[in-house]
Design a protein around this motif. Structure first.
Motif, PDB file in Angstrom:
ATOM      1  N   THR A 444      44.866  35.081  46.235  1.00 49.67           N
ATOM      2  CA  THR A 444      44.452  36.381  45.705  1.00 49.67           C
ATOM      3  C   THR A 444      44.308  36.280  44.200  1.00 49.67           C
ATOM      4  N   ILE A 445      43.266  36.911  43.658  1.00 49.69           N
ATOM      5  CA  ILE A 445      43.053  36.882  42.206  1.00 49.69           C
ATOM      6  C   ILE A 445      44.060  37.794  41.513  1.00 49.69           C
ATOM      7  N   GLU A 446      44.862  37.215  40.640  1.00 50.84           N
ATOM      8  CA  GLU A 446      45.851  37.961  39.852  1.00 50.84           C
ATOM      9  C   GLU A 446      45.228  38.463  38.552  1.00 50.84           C
ATOM     10  N   THR A 447      44.510  37.600  37.855  1.00 43.64           N
ATOM     11  CA  THR A 447      43.762  37.985  36.662  1.00 43.64           C
ATOM     12  C   THR A 447      42.622  36.994  36.501  1.00 43.64           C
ATOM     13  N   TYR A 448      41.739  37.274  35.540  1.00 44.94           N
ATOM     14  CA  TYR A 448      40.504  36.479  35.470  1.00 44.94           C
ATOM     15  C   TYR A 448      39.833  36.666  34.131  1.00 44.94           C
ATOM     16  N   SER A 449      38.858  35.808  33.871  1.00 42.41           N
ATOM     17  CA  SER A 449      37.879  36.019  32.806  1.00 42.41           C
ATOM     18  C   SER A 449      36.568  35.406  33.292  1.00 42.41           C
ATOM     19  N   VAL A 450      35.511  35.673  32.559  1.00 43.27           N
ATOM     20  CA  VAL A 450      34.205  35.084  32.847  1.00 43.27           C
ATOM     21  C   VAL A 450      33.681  34.478  31.559  1.00 43.27           C
ATOM     22  N   ARG A 451      33.235  33.232  31.649  1.00 42.45           N
ATOM     23  CA  ARG A 451      32.700  32.554  30.465  1.00 42.45           C
ATOM     24  C   ARG A 451      31.189  32.748  30.414  1.00 42.45           C
ATOM     25  N   TYR A 452      30.771  33.627  29.528  1.00 41.26           N
ATOM     26  CA  TYR A 452      29.344  33.841  29.274  1.00 41.26           C
ATOM     27  C   TYR A 452      28.839  32.843  28.236  1.00 41.26           C
ATOM     28  N   ASP A 453      29.771  32.140  27.581  1.00 46.00           N
ATOM     29  CA  ASP A 453      29.419  31.220  26.494  1.00 46.00           C
ATOM     30  C   ASP A 453      29.148  29.810  27.009  1.00 46.00           C
ATOM     31  N   GLY A 459      33.317  31.778  36.376  1.00 46.61           N
ATOM     32  CA  GLY A 459      34.515  32.589  36.511  1.00 46.61           C
ATOM     33  C   GLY A 459      35.766  31.741  36.354  1.00 46.61           C
ATOM     34  N   ILE A 460      36.722  32.265  35.605  1.00 50.73           N
ATOM     35  CA  ILE A 460      38.020  31.603  35.398  1.00 50.73           C
ATOM     36  C   ILE A 460      39.068  32.463  36.083  1.00 50.73           C
ATOM     37  N   ILE A 461      39.839  31.860  36.966  1.00 46.19           N
ATOM     38  CA  ILE A 461      40.740  32.621  37.835  1.00 46.19           C
ATOM     39  C   ILE A 461      42.177  32.130  37.679  1.00 46.19           C
TER      40      ILE A 461
END
Length: 509
Positions: A444-453, A459-461
């Motif tokens: 289950t995803i606890e937190t995340y970010s997305v690299r647009y750069d 997606g970073i999970i």
């Protein structure tokens, strides 16, 4: 009040900013930027500048981005940054130190310098920092690159960059390179705890930072003196593009700057001997320096117990409460560190005292490890202008990994000690979460970010395994999952993770 002659006082502060749109823009080196700020600090003492420079016996230098890791400085560097600066000022200190990476370092060094002075191991201390990110960018595609290489003889206590105390092979393998993605995980974890939607949280971040831009717009040392509205900050446009989720550009520290700052500390005896007027003296009433648990071990990635404890401890040492504080400068590389301290101290985004004296890192500028030295300089000037009031500086380092606080006033006070070591031990003893590095199975995803750069949006999970609740990291380029992470809300989403030779990969299930 008469104080012990060994009591440390800040007697001089200086700042310098070179903007690329300035007619006289030079593209200065780290050494030259620090020299300009240090000259200003010497002048600010009100004493003979040459005599003060000659009297400096100890220098602490802050590390620039270009020497904060294993990569070489593209335009060359001094082999002894503090001595290169002091040579230009006519000083020859007995001891110079190059501090490790960490935005908490300026405040931590003020405390270290104070302890050194009290112990009789120093009389006159200079702390200096600079960041030539604008210069590096300006010359990146040009043939007429300068060579800032300097070879300077003399003692140097180089404490090493220590960047790997914040990151390791596992986190780097899963995309945690650079501060925006690292702090994106923390802010999204905090949003999860608060139960807010993506748009609600972005609006709160914009409300927190918009008042800072008003301060930056009036600060002559700002790298971007432009007032921004809440709507402008929260609305994604071509100019305000997404960097790493949840941050558009106007919520991210501005690191392409040319800025320098410096401070001079002395014992009261040295200040009297060198003729520094007493109206220049500012005392450190309270201080603290705490260390957080490692990133992936923390029970709640949306909290900052070390930072909270540091804020309360510095106020305790100073013997004052939040209501006694007249000014704040809170480290604001991203919203998360500011939110944590505001929650701890009961501060609102629109507190009439404000949350910054500089204008904040996205607008004033984010000169790497030395930003908080600008906050200290502004605080010292405010305390002199309003004798008897108290100013609070909060300085954050790493991935919310270290936090240092100072409470300043012109009111004379004997040097005090803190319980920082004891409190850091208590933080280390808090419950931790086990980490499973190689993952095959549901989670289950606890937190995340997305690299647009990155060339491919990724997606970073950070998640939890269904099997045992342990924490893992994964990345994804899966269109369905990346779309959810970019345009929806993936918190709590069910995924399947498979291990590869280059890290864990996730898809929706």
């Amino acid at each position: 009040m008469a104080v012990d002659p060994r009591t440390p006082v800040i007697v001089g502060v200086g700042q310098f900013t070179e903007r690329i749109d300035d007619p006289a823009y030079r593209g200065m080196s780290a050494v030259d930027l620090a020299t300009a700020a240090a000259r200003a600090a010497l002048a600010d003492t009100g004493a003979d500048e040459a005599l003060v420079a000659e009297a400096v016996d100890t220098v602490f230098g802050l590390r620039q981005f270009e020497i904060s890791g294993p990569m070489p400085a593209t335009l060359g560097k001094s082999n002894n940054y503090p001595r290169s600066v002091m040579n230009r000022l006519g000083g020859d200190p007995a001891r110079v130190v190059l501090e490790p990476v960490g935005g908490q370092s300026p405040q931590k060094l003020v405390t270290e310098a104070g302890n050194t002075i009290v112990a009789g191991d120093a009389d006159v201390v200079m702390i200096m920092g600079s960041e030539p990110g604008s210069t590096a960018k300006y010359f990146a595609g040009r043939a007429d690159k300068p060579d800032f290489t300097e070879d300077v003889a003399g003692q140097l206590e180089d404490r090493g960059h220590q960047i790997f105390s914040y990151i390791d092979e596992y986190t780097v393998q899963h995309g945690l390179t650079g501060a925006p993605v690292q702090y994106g995980l923390l802010d999204n974890a905090r949003r999860s705890r608060l139960g807010l939607s993506v748009s609600e949280y972005r609006h709160q971040m914009a409300e927190l930072f918009a008042p800072m831009s008003r301060v930056a717009a009036k600060n002559p040392f700002s790298s971007s003196p432009v007032e921004r509205s809440v709507e402008e900050i929260e609305t994604v446009t071509d100019e305000n593009r997404m960097i790493c989720d949840p941050y558009p550009r106007l919520l991210v520290a501005r690191d392409t700057v040319n800025q320098g700052a410096a401070a001079v500390l002395m014992s009261v005896a040295a200040a009297r001997r060198l003729g520094v007027p007493e109206e220049k003296w500012v005392y450190l009433h309270g201080h603290s320096d705490l260390i957080e648990q490692g990133l992936l071990s923390r029970a709640d990635l949306g909290a900052g117990p070390a930072s909270v404890a540091a804020a309360h401890e510095a106020l305790r040492v100073a013997g004052v409460g939040v209501d006694d504080i007249a000014t704040f400068d809170l480290y604001s590389c991203f919203p998360f560190p500011v939110f944590v301290i505001c929650e701890a101290l009961g501060l609102a985004a629109n507190d009439p005292r404000g949350l910054t004296l500089t204008g904040g890192l996205p607008y004033f500028g984010g000169p790497g490890n030395s930003y908080a030295l600008h906050g200290i300089a502004e605080t010292v000037e405010q305390m002199r202008d309003h004798p008897g009031r108290f100013g609070f500086v909060g300085a954050n380092g790493g991935i919310m990994s270290k936090y240092s606080v100072g409470v300043y006033s012109t009111e004379p006070v004997e040097w005090r000690t803190s319980r920082s070591a004891e409190l850091t031990g208590q933080i280390a003893a808090l419950p931790t979460v086990p980490v499973t590095k190689t993952v095959d199975g549901p989670g289950t995803i606890e937190t995340y970010s997305v690299r647009y750069d990155w060339p491919v949006r990724t997606g970073i999970i950070v998640g939890r395994l269904d099997a045992d609740g342990s924490r893992f990291m994964a990345t994804t380029e899966n269109p369905e999952l990346v779309s959810l992470m970019s345009d929806g809300d993936p918190l709590g989403a069910k995924v399947v993770v498979n291990s590869t030779d280059n890290g864990n990969r996730a898809v929706l299930r």
